[in-house]
Scaffold this motif. Sequence first.
Motif, PDB file in Angstrom:
ATOM      1  N   VAL A  64      18.089  10.423  45.652  1.00  0.00           N
ATOM      2  CA  VAL A  64      19.328  10.855  45.007  1.00  0.00           C
ATOM      3  C   VAL A  64      20.271  11.335  46.110  1.00  0.00           C
ATOM      4  N   ASP A  65      21.382  10.637  46.307  1.00  0.00           N
ATOM      5  CA  ASP A  65      22.318  10.959  47.389  1.00  0.00           C
ATOM      6  C   ASP A  65      23.176  12.170  47.044  1.00  0.00           C
ATOM      7  N   GLY A  66      23.932  12.621  48.056  1.00  0.00           N
ATOM      8  CA  GLY A  66      24.822  13.761  47.847  1.00  0.00           C
ATOM      9  C   GLY A  66      25.887  13.473  46.812  1.00  0.00           C
ATOM     10  N   GLY A  67      26.198  14.440  45.964  1.00  0.00           N
ATOM     11  CA  GLY A  67      27.181  14.261  44.898  1.00  0.00           C
ATOM     12  C   GLY A  67      26.657  13.501  43.706  1.00  0.00           C
ATOM     13  N   GLU A  68      25.330  13.291  43.646  1.00  0.00           N
ATOM     14  CA  GLU A  68      24.732  12.570  42.520  1.00  0.00           C
ATOM     15  C   GLU A  68      23.581  13.370  41.922  1.00  0.00           C
ATOM     16  N   ARG A  69      23.255  13.032  40.683  1.00  0.00           N
ATOM     17  CA  ARG A  69      22.070  13.583  40.020  1.00  0.00           C
ATOM     18  C   ARG A  69      21.374  12.420  39.309  1.00  0.00           C
ATOM     19  N   ALA A  70      20.097  12.652  38.926  1.00  0.00           N
ATOM     20  CA  ALA A  70      19.319  11.591  38.275  1.00  0.00           C
ATOM     21  C   ALA A  70      18.654  12.140  37.019  1.00  0.00           C
ATOM     22  N   VAL A  71      18.578  11.287  36.024  1.00  0.00           N
ATOM     23  CA  VAL A  71      17.792  11.572  34.824  1.00  0.00           C
ATOM     24  C   VAL A  71      16.737  10.465  34.711  1.00  0.00           C
ATOM     25  N   LEU A  72      15.589  10.791  34.092  1.00  0.00           N
ATOM     26  CA  LEU A  72      14.463   9.854  34.002  1.00  0.00           C
ATOM     27  C   LEU A  72      14.308   9.330  32.590  1.00  0.00           C
TER      28      LEU A  72
END
Length: 282
Positions: A29-37
């Motif tokens: 997950v890069d900077g300025g991003e978020r992840a959902v599963l």
Amino acid sequence: MDKILSRLSTATGALAVGAFTVNSCIYNVDGGERAVLFDTLRGGILPDVRDEGTHFIIPMVQRPIIIDVRTKPREIPSVTGTKDLQMVNIKLRVLWRPVIEKLPQLYRELGTDFDERVLPSIGNEVLKAVVAQYNAEELLSKRAEVSNRIKTELIKRGSHFHLTLDDVAITHLTFGREFTKAIEQKQVAYQEAERQQYVVERAEQERIANVTRAEGEAEAATIITKAMEKTGNAIIEVRRIDAAKEIAGKLAKGRNITYLPGGAGGGEGGSGGPGLLLGIDK
């Protein structure tokens, strides 16, 4: 030799399988991003949000969805009517970002293109509701107030969809052709009224000056009349002499002016004639 090649081939295949397995089990997950599963065994989107960095997943069971959470600009154009039924073309510039804690719910309800689904609709709704409460002239004279009301209402509506609006500003505001023409005609009429007022004031000043001049001339005539009653024609002679001196002084300064003295009379009782001033052209 064949055994060595076979072992190398087996080792290479094992490494390839291992690399593929490891690569399938991690994601970044890069900077300025978020992840959902998305988890197929646990019934869809998991409630927690993955922060920046490297994370593990179960291959074939879990799938990460990367969402950009940085603040982004968005322009919202709208054509709406004012309180006095004038059409206005208005454009908003919105700085927005999603609420990180609500990303699972946001993705579940709207997908990844939630800004396309939400911002145009709520922007037009708020613009039409707020602009309809003002006249066309008030949109110009109370622009800051209108902008603040739009910002307040838009932030309130955006919070229902888990969007944070950092700034809302009016960047473009134009009216219809008929209203613009009416404004120009009003401006011309105002300038004409100002010019007419200036003409009236000038005429009034000229009238006052004429009255003052006439009063001065009347007063001067009264003074001359009283002087003549006391001294007879002496004051007229004095004025005549003063005028003659002024004329003679002006003529004497000219280059082409020549004085001829008067001649002697023809008889014993004759007298000398008056002298002459002649203008001689070269």
